[in-house]
Every structure is written in C-alpha cells, then in structure tokens.
Design a protein around this motif. Structure first.
Motif: not given
Length: 382
Positions: A285-286, A288-289, A316-317, A320, A323
């Motif tokens: 979650k972290l 990918l941003r 999470v979109t 995202e 990636r």
C-alpha cells in the motif's frame, strides 16, 4: 571515464600522464554505453574499453596521438563496407569518442582528480566536458556538486560555466550520463555547444523484504548488478547477518515501518518476497505510492489475486496496482533460489532499460535500447 575511476586514481597517484577516450554518443548496435572509457598512459599501457574490442586499436592510437600533441579531439567511428575492416566496428553501429590528454601540467588534471575521487568514494558529483563547440574550448572540464557549486572551467567563459553547471546539476539529479546542448545565447561564445555530463552517484538501493531462502540468492545477484542491498524482516530469528552475510544491511523491523523511515529514490527497487498478507498489504500500500523504479511481489497467481483484492479494500487504486510486478520475475521456468533470483533480476533490468523480456532470437526489437539512432547531432545519450 568515471567507469574506470579506481584504476585512473592509481595512475594519478603514481604521477602518470595519460589520455582517456570516452564514449560520448552511440547509434545503432554499439556495444558500450556513453560514459564507457579507455585510457592509455605514456608507456603504452591501456585499461578499460570503449567498444568491447571493435575499435580499440584505432582508439589506442588516438590516445597516443592526443597525449603527444596535447589536443582534445572528438572522433566518430561508423560501420560501412569500407571501414568495417579498418577499425572492426562490424556490429552496425556508430560511436562518438572524446579523447582528452591528462598530463601533470594540464590545469584540467585537478578537476579530473576530484571527479575520480568522488566516483571512487561513491559521492554525488557530475563531470562535464565539451564535445562540440569552438576548438579552443575543448579540453576543459567542470566538476559540479549537488548544491550547484562547481570547480574548473570550459575555456574560461564564466557565463558558459554557470549555464553548464546548472544543466549538469539537472543531469546529476537524474543520476544519469547524458549530453546537453546549449544554444548560442546560453553559451555566450557565439555558437552552440554540446557537453558530455557523467554523473557519479551512490549506488541504487535494492530493498528485499522477507528473509527467506530466495532472498539470499537475490542479495548476491543484486550486489553483482551494483545495488546496495538491504534485507528487512520482522522476524529476528530469520533476519540475521549470519544468514545474509553479503547484504549491505540486515534490518529487523516490520517492513512497512522500515519503508516509511528509510530513504528511497527513482532508482530504488523493492522486492517483496514475504507472500504473507499481514506483511504484504501494508507494505505494498505504501510502496505503490512511492516514486521508486520497481515494485515486485512474490506469490502464486492465486496469492496475487487475493493480494490485489485486499489492496483495493485498503484504497489502492487500479492505476497504483498497475505498477505492481506480480507474480514477480520473468517466465524462465525457474525453480531454485538462484534461478528465481535471475528471473527477478532480468525483470528489473528489462524495466530499467526498456526491454521486452522476450528472446532476441527471432525478435525485431533493438538489442541496445538506450541511445539508438541519436547521432545526427549528439543528443541525450543516457
């Protein structure tokens, strides 16, 4: 020339005079990238390579001539039926070579010494040298630091030095070797100039999450590829220096907490090998941003689908998630930890260099993706 910095530092410490040839730009199927270098000292000793053997003999002679005359020159080697046998560039490519003498009495020597020292020490710095422009300006150099300050000069033109330092700082921020073009107005010398900027930066980071058997092999191949490798796991019984002696760092911490507290950049690669939701979901979650180069996660296709579902539930979109490289690695049929490490490393290289991951046999894609066909004028060669 920074790719042979350690050897050249030894030559300088011994007081040797030498000439150094550096690849400025490549086109077609050239074997060595921009920044690759070969040096020849006054006794005829050579080190490094600019072409993987194709034009070494011709470049060797150019270095000897430059050292004798004291002149800096730029020479192009290209493929044709006529010159293929003369210099051996039979791969079908073209390369531009900058040849510069480095003698004890040359003012540029100290600038090059500082650049070589920075490269050996893995400090951030950029070395800029003109490769196109007025002949009297060739042979100078700037050493540019991350804060924009610099040493040296290219031909004694303060305005040109200031402009080139600013351009070089941008190249340094990207951590790449490139050429930059400065128009006549910016150069303040009456005509456009082109400079080769070689960036010396600390090695990129590889963060391996999950202290499992596959991680040991990935650490070894990561180090081989030039990464500074960290292994992180929340379980102290597994995350030990004894199990990962070749890692630069072994961290016992929850993966997402470590990722929150450590520094990453656009060259950092993250390999998540835990395939356990309680570790993977908060970590990915972290991850990918973050503005990192690569995020891969190990697991079966079923694990991948379940992981994606959990990540969507965490907000999470789809953009995202796009990636995420999962299941991690290329399809090599890998089974052993070493084979899996090769699979992961192959995907990282392909992502970094723009490769497809398909066999070259029968493919119609370029063998070398960077710098192809960019020699009409010397352009960006990073």
């Amino acid at each position: 020339m920074l790719d042979i910095a350690a050897e050249l530092n030894e030559w300088i410490a011994e007081g040797r005079d030498f000439a150094v040839a550096t690849v400025v730009a490549v086109g077609g199927s050239a074997p060595r990238p921009p920044g690759a270098a070969m040096a020849v000292d006054a006794d005829g000793t050579a080190l490094g390579s600019v072409s993987g053997g194709c034009v070494e003999g011709a470049v060797y002679e150019l270095c000897q001539s430059s050292l004798e005359s004291g002149e800096t020159v730029v020479e192009r080697f290209g493929y044709s039926d006529e010159d293929a046998f003369a210099v051996g560039l039979t791969c079908g490519g073209e390369i531009d070579i900058l040849v510069m003498p480095v003698r004890a009495a040359d003012p540029v020597r100290q600038v090059l010494v500082s650049a070589l020292t920075a490269a050996v020490s893995q400090e951030a710095a950029a070395l800029a040298r003109l490769v196109e422009g007025p002949a009297e300006l060739l042979g100078g150099a700037l050493l540019v630091r991350p804060d924009g300050s610099y040493d040296g000069t290219v031909g004694g033109h303060p305005d040109l030095d200031t402009t080139l330092a600013a351009e070089s700082r941008a190249v340094l921020d990207a951590g790449r070797t490139a050429t930059v073009e400065i128009g006549a107005d910016g150069s303040r010398c009456g005509q456009p100039v082109t400079a080769l900027v070689e960036a010396s930066v600390p090695p990129p980071r590889m963060l391996v999450f999950g202290a499992i058997d596959f991680a040991g092999a990935l650490v070894r191949i990561g180090r081989f590829l030039g990464y500074r490798v960290t292994v992180c796991d929340a379980r102290p019984v597994f995350a030990t220096r004894a199990r990962f002696p070749e890692a630069d760092e072994v961290v016992v911490q929850w993966p997402h907490e470590y990722l929150e507290s450590t520094e990453v950049d656009a060259r950092t690669v993250l390999c998540v090998l835990t395939h356990d939701a309680k570790f993977d979901v908060p970590l990915l979650k972290l991850a990918l941003r973050l503005p990192v180069a690569y995020v891969g996660a190990m697991g079966s296709r079923r694990t991948h689908l379940d992981r994606n579902r959990r990540l969507r539930e965490e907000g999470v979109t789809d953009l995202e998630l796009a990636r995420l490289r999962s299941p991690i690695g290329l399809d090599l049929g890998a089974r052993t930890p070493e084979e899996v490490a090769v699979s992961i490393a192959g995907e990282i290289v392909a992502t970094r260099r723009g490769g497809t991951g398909v066999p070259l046999l029968g493919a119609h894609t370029p063998i070398h993706h960077e710098g192809s066909g960019r020699l009409g004028r010397i352009g960006d060669v990073a």
